[in-house]
Design an enzyme around this catalytic site. Structure first.
Site, PDB file in Angstrom:
ATOM      1  N   LYS A 146      28.599  40.022   3.174  1.00 52.16           N
ATOM      2  CA  LYS A 146      28.113  39.067   2.522  1.00 52.16           C
ATOM      3  C   LYS A 146      26.935  38.564   3.022  1.00 52.16           C
ATOM      4  CE  LYS A 146      31.200  39.929   0.073  1.00 52.16           C
ATOM      5  NZ  LYS A 146      32.584  39.329  -0.463  1.00 52.16           N
TER       6      LYS A 146
HETATM    7  C1  LIG Z   1      33.733  39.731  -0.846  1.00 50.64           C
HETATM    8  C2  LIG Z   1      34.582  38.824  -2.060  1.00 50.64           C
HETATM    9  C3  LIG Z   1      35.515  38.370  -1.792  1.00 50.64           C
HETATM   10  C4  LIG Z   1      36.677  37.776  -0.536  1.00 50.64           C
HETATM   11  O1  LIG Z   1      35.887  37.018   0.165  1.00 50.64           O
HETATM   12  P1  LIG Z   1      36.503  37.270   1.488  1.00 50.64           P
HETATM   13  O2  LIG Z   1      35.642  36.132   2.209  1.00 50.64           O
HETATM   14  O3  LIG Z   1      37.365  38.399   2.220  1.00 50.64           O
HETATM   15  O4  LIG Z   1      38.086  36.631   1.088  1.00 50.64           O
HETATM   16  C5  LIG Z   1      36.213  37.163  -3.771  1.00 50.64           C
HETATM   17  N1  LIG Z   1      35.455  37.314  -4.889  1.00 50.64           N
HETATM   18  C6  LIG Z   1      34.002  38.198  -4.285  1.00 50.64           C
HETATM   19  C7  LIG Z   1      33.707  38.738  -5.621  1.00 50.64           C
HETATM   20  C8  LIG Z   1      34.102  38.786  -3.087  1.00 50.64           C
HETATM   21  O5  LIG Z   1      32.678  39.962  -3.468  1.00 50.64           O
END
Ligand SMILES: *Cc1c(COP(=O)(O)O)cnc(C)c1O
Length: 370
Positions: A173
């Site tokens: 991210k």
């Molecule tokens: C990555 C992602 C998540 C989950 O994030 P985590 O920190 O891995 O729990 C939730 N929603 C979307 C749209 C994502 O891309």
């Protein structure tokens, strides 16, 4: 991207001897809330945890329904199922891949409690329409902003619009600490509930018990969860928070470069709305001509040239886990149609012009042949 300062911050934290949730987490929460202009931030170990705690704080119950876009990561919908509640899928807009607010009315029932918009690829969903609909029908809005740090809608920071907004600091991210997340809200009662529930429902966490004058005693107020963030992760998050704007500007530049280089006769990009600012988390393209077979071939051909792409996301109703929930193929017709033609190209802040050019030219050349 990890820099020397991140490594230094983590090393310093480990040397301090306090490995779990402590002063770094508290400082990260404060700085994060301040950066967004939000009242409260609660640090957790994933965006999934933040979404789960958000729904818990709002009082979601078994049998309730929550409206989610058909094209998102499974986390958005799975947290609803934790309660014995039901995710109700609405289709996306073909140009932005965000939830289509025109379809909310048809998805509404007497059991609907909340809407969970996803700011797909980093560009905010139609928040004016979504908030207006929520207010008209007494629904809560919990935003999945896993892609949208930092992003703005009509000049307002994402994180200050809906009732609760959830962020991800997962490895891929825009702010990445490995595993981590944050829930932000304007509502003090919800913030307190999330603080308690992220650590076993305990009235006082270990850091606060350890402070001078802190009591050794605590009470368990509710059977909670083990969702807290750790200090080394928070230390890294704090360093990256300082470079957030620089990194977003670099991503934006790569996004714009792709748009000028990719052949518009062969490939379609997501529409960029002039009234909002994206975090440019993903760069998604769609084949103008062709469907799943051509898309799959292009992915294989790109991999042979050493270019690794991914697909965000197979619509949830097309997964075995959610197939049984959807009554009509109409509720994800657009999602299905665009999914068959799409893929996400590499984008990261340190990508050089030469790298972007090589990817774009290779995609153009191979897309002409599939
Ligand atoms: C990555 C992602 C998540 C989950 O994030 P985590 O920190 O891995 O729990 C939730 N929603 C979307 C749209 C994502 O891309």
């Amino acid at each position: 991207m990890i820099e020397e300062a991140d490594i230094q911050a983590v090393a310093d934290t480990i040397r301090s001897g306090w490995l779990t949730m402590g002063s770094e987490v508290a400082a990260f929460e404060q700085e994060f809330a301040q950066r967004l202009g939000a009242s409260h931030a609660v640090a957790v170990n994933s965006c999934t945890a933040a979404l789960h705690l958000g729904l818990e704080a709002m009082g979601l119950k078994a049998g309730d329904e929550v409206i989610v876009p058909a094209m998102t990561f499974t986390a958005t919908a799975e947290v609803i199922c934790y309660f014995g509640a039901k995710p109700v899928f609405v289709d996306i807009q073909a140009d932005t891949h965000c939830m289509d607010p025109e379809l909310l009315q048809a998805a509404l029932t007497s059991r609907t409690r909340a809407i969970m918009p996803v700011h797909y690829a980093g560009q905010p969903a139609d928040m004016d329409e979504i908030m207006a609909f929520a207010h008209a029908h007494d629904l809560r809005v919990i935003e999945d902003a896993a892609h949208a740090l930092p992003a703005r809608y009509h000049g307002q920071m994402i994180g200050t619009i809906g009732d609760i907004t959830a962020y991800s600091f997962y490895a891929t991210k825009t702010l990445a600490v490995g595993e981590g997340g944050m829930a932000v809200t304007h509502n003090e009662a919800w913030a307190e509930r999330m603080q308690i529930m992220r650590l076993h429902g305990m009235s006082r966490d270990a850091w606060r018990r350890n402070l001078r004058g802190g009591s050794w005693d605590y009470e368990v107020l509710a059977p909670g969860f083990k969702y807290n963030m750790t200090d080394p992760a928070a230390a890294m998050g704090r360093v990256q928070l300082q470079r957030l704007d620089t990194m977003a500007a670099l991503r934006r530049r790569i996004d714009q470069k792709y748009r000028t280089l990719l052949d518009p006769d062969l490939l379609e990009c997501l529409e960029q709305k002039s009234d909002r600012e994206s975090a440019y988390h993903l760069f998604v393209i769609k084949l103008r001509h062709g469907a799943a077979a051509e898309r799959n071939k292009l992915i294989t051909d790109l991999e042979e040239e050493g270019i690794r792409v991914s697909v965000h996301f197979r619509p949830l109703p097309l997964h075995p886990a959610y197939a049984g929930l959807t009554t009509s193929p109409q509720s994800y017709a657009v999602a299905r149609q665009v999914w068959e033609r799409m893929m996400s190209l590499p984008i990261w802040p340190q990508m050089t012009d030469e790298m972007v050019e090589r990817v774009a030219h290779t995609v153009n050349r191979l897309a002409a042949k599939v």
